[in-house]
Scaffold this active site. Structure first.
Site: not given
Ligand code: PEP
Length: 240
Positions: A9-11, A92, A94, A160, A166, A203
């Site tokens: 996931n490049w956000k 997600h 976010e 998640e 993050g 993470s």
């Molecule tokens: C994500 O964006 O779904 C995610 C798990 O981010 P990170 O790996 O940076 O915690």
């Protein structure tokens, strides 16, 4: 039995040159045996798609619950399919917690995405205060309710924990396994998710990926920050 899925996931990172650089390096690394999918920002999808190796997939980070119309700023899953996506992330954290998307919109989004021919990766997970109050399973099950009414196959789940995204705080593999097991029990009871993989996200880094990916019930990983760099993502994708 589907392969494990390792998803990047490049956000809201990367512009065109970064995508070309990424694949210039990525494509020189050995092809991982797990299934790989990249989730760039929407305008980067055709470029990413054009640089993929056979078997690698691309997906959208979100989509509308509507097919088309006067909905400025939204993206139809039919367009995502049209530009070469096979996957789309729905729910997600976010989207839920930064943009305030309610759980009620998740069912219509999932349905619309599937009707458009995409395979959703439906994201669920509890906030820190919910975990501390012992409500993890209750919260996750309430989010899973959005799957009711969908067909029995054609989507994956990503667990998640919000407090792990993050933040550098990763769930202990045994804690993640426990939640994954409960998610699978819930799906089985409802006759849903017969081919669903349950991914862990939060993470994930090269140094914790092996333990996570080889833990019971963990069928893949959804990786944010550590997927931006080709070497780091490759270490994760080849961790088992
Ligand atoms: C994500 O964006 O779904 C995610 C798990 O981010 P990170 O790996 O940076 O915690």
């Amino acid at each position: 039995m589907l392969k494990k899925l390792v998803a990047a996931n490049w956000k809201m990172y990367k512009v065109q040159i970064d995508v070309s650089d990424f694949f210039g390096k990525w494509n020189r690394l050995e092809t991982p045996k797990e299934e790989i999918a990249f989730f760039p920002q929407d305008p980067l999808i055709p470029l990413a798609k054009s640089l993929l190796r056979p078997g690698e997939k691309v997906g959208g980070q979100n989509c509308s619950e509507r097919k088309e119309g006067a909905f400025t700023g939204d993206t139809s899953p039919y367009l995502l399919k049209n530009v070469g996506c096979e996957y789309v992330l729905i729910g997600h954290s976010e989207r839920r917690h930064v943009f305030g998307e309610k759980n009620e919109v998740m069912g219509p989004k999932l349905k619309n995405a599937m009707e458009a021919g995409l395979r959703p990766v439906y994201c669920v997970g509890e906030k820190l205060e919910e975990r501390e109050a012992g409500k993890t399973i209750e919260v996750v099950f309430a989010q899973l309710e959005a799957l009711n009414g969908l067909s029995a196959t054609g989507y994956d789940i990503a667990y998640e924990p919000v407090w792990a995204i993050g933040t550098g705080k990763v769930a202990k593999p045994e804690d993640a396994s426990l939640v994954h097991g409960k998610i699978k029990e819930w799906l089985e009871e409802k006759g849903l998710g017969e081919d669903a993989r349950v991914l862990y996200g939060g993470s994930v880094k090269p140094d914790n990926a092996t333990e996570l990916l080889s833990s019971s019930g963990i069928d893949g990983l959804l990786v944010g920050g550590a997927s931006l760099d080709p070497e780091s993502f490759h270490k994760i994708a080849t961790a088992v």
